[in-house]
Design a protein around this motif. Structure first.
Motif, PDB file in Angstrom:
ATOM      1  N   LYS A   1      -5.850  12.512   6.660  1.00 19.65           N
ATOM      2  CA  LYS A   1      -5.498  11.520   5.432  1.00 19.65           C
ATOM      3  C   LYS A   1      -5.243  10.171   6.289  1.00 19.65           C
TER       4      LYS A   1
ATOM      5  N   LYS B   1       1.509   6.973  -6.752  1.00 23.70           N
ATOM      6  CA  LYS B   1       0.457   8.219  -7.092  1.00 23.70           C
ATOM      7  C   LYS B   1       0.834   9.367  -6.847  1.00 23.70           C
TER       8      LYS B   1
ATOM      9  N   ASP C   1       1.471   7.939   4.222  1.00 21.68           N
ATOM     10  CA  ASP C   1       0.437   8.814   3.495  1.00 21.68           C
ATOM     11  C   ASP C   1       0.478  10.271   4.118  1.00 21.68           C
TER      12      ASP C   1
ATOM     13  N   ASN D   1       2.129   2.346   6.258  1.00 24.49           N
ATOM     14  CA  ASN D   1       1.617   3.027   5.037  1.00 24.49           C
ATOM     15  C   ASN D   1       0.697   4.131   5.396  1.00 24.49           C
TER      16      ASN D   1
ATOM     17  N   SER E   1       0.688   4.019  -2.836  1.00 30.86           N
ATOM     18  CA  SER E   1       0.628   5.629  -2.715  1.00 30.86           C
ATOM     19  C   SER E   1       1.583   6.350  -3.123  1.00 30.86           C
TER      20      SER E   1
ATOM     21  N   ARG F   1       0.811  -1.303   0.117  1.00 24.99           N
ATOM     22  CA  ARG F   1      -0.097   0.004  -0.007  1.00 24.99           C
ATOM     23  C   ARG F   1       1.031   1.235  -0.113  1.00 24.99           C
TER      24      ARG F   1
END
Length: 221
Positions: free
Chosen positions: A206, A63, A189, A185, A60, A56
């Motif tokens: 978030k 992206k 984030d 993760n 992230s 994960r």
């Protein structure tokens, strides 16, 4: 340069763009080490959860407009965790990151390291491109209190915690459960969103799910 995803951008083009951004991060992005030297204490179930968190986190980062360069340290290719990563993470062997058996403390100058641990008394104020941030690859089921904090102290490395108590407050909940311990993760984030927005409340929102028992200080109940 932020490109809107237009229908005419082929998947191949977008993949190339992602690859370019990740490789650029190797030279100019912030750096994040995941310290995997403590995984020998972990059960198979915990290793699977950690492999999922790595997947994960990498997803992230791919992206992100401004990705980090990620380094998995203390990580041997003959370890049970490596096998789990291969089993659970599609394309793991071609992830754009560094994998090394070396410990993060021998890879980088000690003064550039910041170990992120909930036990630190210093709140992280900013993400500094000249620093290397370290996350301990532990799964919360096996949290031995202060293990990452003690490791950082052993090497006289700076520590920091996310500024949860500066921006968030405990919220009453049925289970009376409050935890500042996040999966790697989730921590990532928060760091990634902060690096992009320079806004801690937005970043914390978030990564700290409502299940942790914390809400932003000024959020309407």
């Amino acid at each position: 340069m932020v490109l809107g995803i237009c229908p005419q951008h082929s998947k191949r083009f977008l993949r190339a763009l992602t690859k370019e951004k990740l490789l650029e991060a190797k030279h100019s992005g912030p750096r994040l080490c995941i310290d995997l030297s403590m995984t020998h204490h972990m059960s198979k179930k915990e290793l699977s959860r950690l492999a999922g968190q790595i997947r994960r986190l990498y997803g992230s980062n791919k992206k992100a407009d401004r990705p980090f360069w990620i380094c998995l340290t203390g990580f041997t290719t003959d370890s049970p965790l490596y096998e789990e990563c291969l089993r659970m993470n599609d394309g793991f062997s071609s992830y754009l990151l560094d994998i090394t058996e070396e410990d993060c403390f021998s890879l980088f100058p000690l003064e550039t390291l910041v170990y992120l641990t909930p036990d630190s008394e210093h709140a992280l104020e900013d993400v500094d491109l000249n620093k290397v941030y370290i996350l301990g690859g532990l799964v919360d089921e096996s949290i031995q209190k202060k293990v990452t904090f003690q490791k950082a102290q052993e090497y006289s490395v700076k520590t920091a915690r996310l500024p949860i108590q500066e921006y968030m407050v405990r919220r009453q909940n049925g289970k009376n459960y409050h935890s500042k311990i996040l999966a790697i993760n989730q921590v990532f984030d928060i760091l990634s969103t902060y690096f992009d927005t320079h806004n801690w409340p937005e970043a914390l929102k978030k990564g700290v799910s409502s299940g942790k028992g914390y809400v932003l200080r000024n959020s309407v109940e």
